[in-house]
Design an enzyme around this catalytic site. Structure first.
Site, short mmCIF file in Angstrom:
data_model
loop_
_atom_site.label_atom_id
_atom_site.label_comp_id
_atom_site.label_asym_id
_atom_site.label_seq_id
_atom_site.Cartn_x
_atom_site.Cartn_y
_atom_site.Cartn_z
N ASP A 92 0.84 -1.20 0.00
CA ASP A 92 0.00 0.00 0.00
C ASP A 92 0.87 1.25 0.00
OD1 ASP A 92 0.80 -0.71 2.66
OD2 ASP A 92 -0.60 0.77 3.45
N GLU B 112 -0.11 -0.71 5.78
CA GLU B 112 1.04 -0.28 6.58
C GLU B 112 1.04 1.21 6.82
OE1 GLU B 112 5.12 1.13 7.44
OE2 GLU B 112 3.86 1.59 5.68
#
Length: 358
Positions: A70, A127
């Site tokens: 991400d 994250e």
């Protein structure tokens, strides 16, 4: 440009061009999962964390390559591009370049005879969000293999240094209370903003503290990152809320950090802890970490930030940060990763996996 460098650049650009802002990772999640080859079999499949490995050999050390797919929101830097010997675009440095290196390495290892080191791959999302979104605790609770790693390498941007440990990350909301009133008669009120200005003075003047852990300097710092107050231009506010962020070295526990933060604000302020991610232990003496340093002659530094190495070391699993991205480019509009760094990171990790130590 070598064939390897070209391949790594193309894979990185391919990943960059798939938008993957946190909580919107479905497309890239499916894409990277499809790229993992047999004989790397899925060992764990969670909601946003996936681990693949070959069948473990009893006497082989286990190297786990880990990366998140991400990114922060794009800043007019999609689609990506290749220019000036670098891949440019959202997430190129943090950390699609690192994910590309890990993917290409396991794809190559799948076609070759195994070296002396077993290799696993962990890819995950969410994250770039607060700790409550972290998918790794569920992985460790449910997957024994993740706890068997002799070294986890988080391919975070480190400028091709080995960055050991990490800072703890404590965020809290500190509320200052007053009495509302008309701004024309402030003596009949108690201004919460004024109380906040006075009450935050110790944080505003907080001097960084150096803690040397295993020869590496970590710096403890505190910052006010947000402040909110007021309901109208002519109303003295009765509440002001500041967000305070404390980054603390591995010589403090999370409880120590909370105690420190509370000591920095007045006792009549209300402190609400929003998140407290522990620091990571320094793991540079792990044999595979020393091997990684030896194959590339990489410098060892302290990680002056929080990363998922803490998820590993808090469970007794050695872990370091090592990746091709540049820390100075992470989260920037002009984010990029140098192609030469992609190739060097790949070559070093391949040497560790195959035992090609000079």
């Amino acid at each position: 440009m070598s064939a390897l460098a070209d391949r790594l650049a193309r894979r990185t650009l391919e990943l960059v061009d798939i938008p993957s802002e946190s909580l919107h990772e479905e497309t890239i999640r499916d894409h990277v999962r499809a790229l993992v080859p047999a004989p790397f079999e899925p060992v764990f499949t969670g909601d946003d964390a996936f681990l693949w490995a070959r069948e473990r050999r009893p006497d082989a050390p286990f190297l786990l390559l880990a990366g998140h797919y991400d990114t922060v929101p794009a800043q007019d830097n999609l689609p990506g591009r290749v220019a000036a010997n670098a891949v440019h675009g959202c997430g190129a440095s943090d950390m699609k370049g690192g994910v590309a290196v890990a993917l290409e390495l396991v794809r190559d290892l799948a076609d070759e005879e195994q070296g002396p080191v077993d290799v696993g791959l962990l890819l995950f999302g969410r994250e770039e969000l607060p700790p409550a979104h972290n998918p790794l605790p569920a992985l460790f609770d449910r997957c024994a293999l993740a706890r068997e790693a002799d070294l986890a390498v988080l391919l975070e941007p480190t400028d091709l240094t080995i960055q050991a440990g990490c800072l703890g990350n404590l965020s809290a909301r500190v509320a200052f209370h007053g009495v509302s009133g008309h701004s024309a008669r402030p003596w009949l009120a108690e201004n919460a903003i004024h109380k906040a200005i006075e009450g935050l003075a110790r944080i505003a003047t907080f001097q960084r503290r150096e803690a040397v852990i295993d020869g590496l300097p970590f710096y403890e710092v505190a910052s006010v990152t947000r402040i909110a107050a007021g309901v109208a231009d002519n109303v003295v506010p009765d509440k002001a809320v500041a967000t305070v962020n404390l980054r603390y070295p591995p010589d403090r526990t999370p409880a120590d950090a909370e105690e420190l933060l509370r000591s920095l604000v007045p006792t009549d302020a209300t402190v609400e802890i929003d998140g407290n991610s522990p620091p990571a232990a320094v793991s540079v003496d792990a044999p595979l970490a020393r091997t990684l340093q030896a194959v590339g002659g990489f410098a060892i530094e302290a990680k002056q930030a929080w990363t998922n190495v803490a998820d590993f070391t808090s469970r007794g699993i050695p872990a370091v940060n090592f990746g091709p991205g540049g820390t100075r480019y992470a989260h920037r509009r002009d984010e990029l990763v140098e192609i030469a760094a992609l190739e060097r990171a790949y070559t070093a990790l391949r040497s560790v996996a195959l035992g090609d130590v000079v």
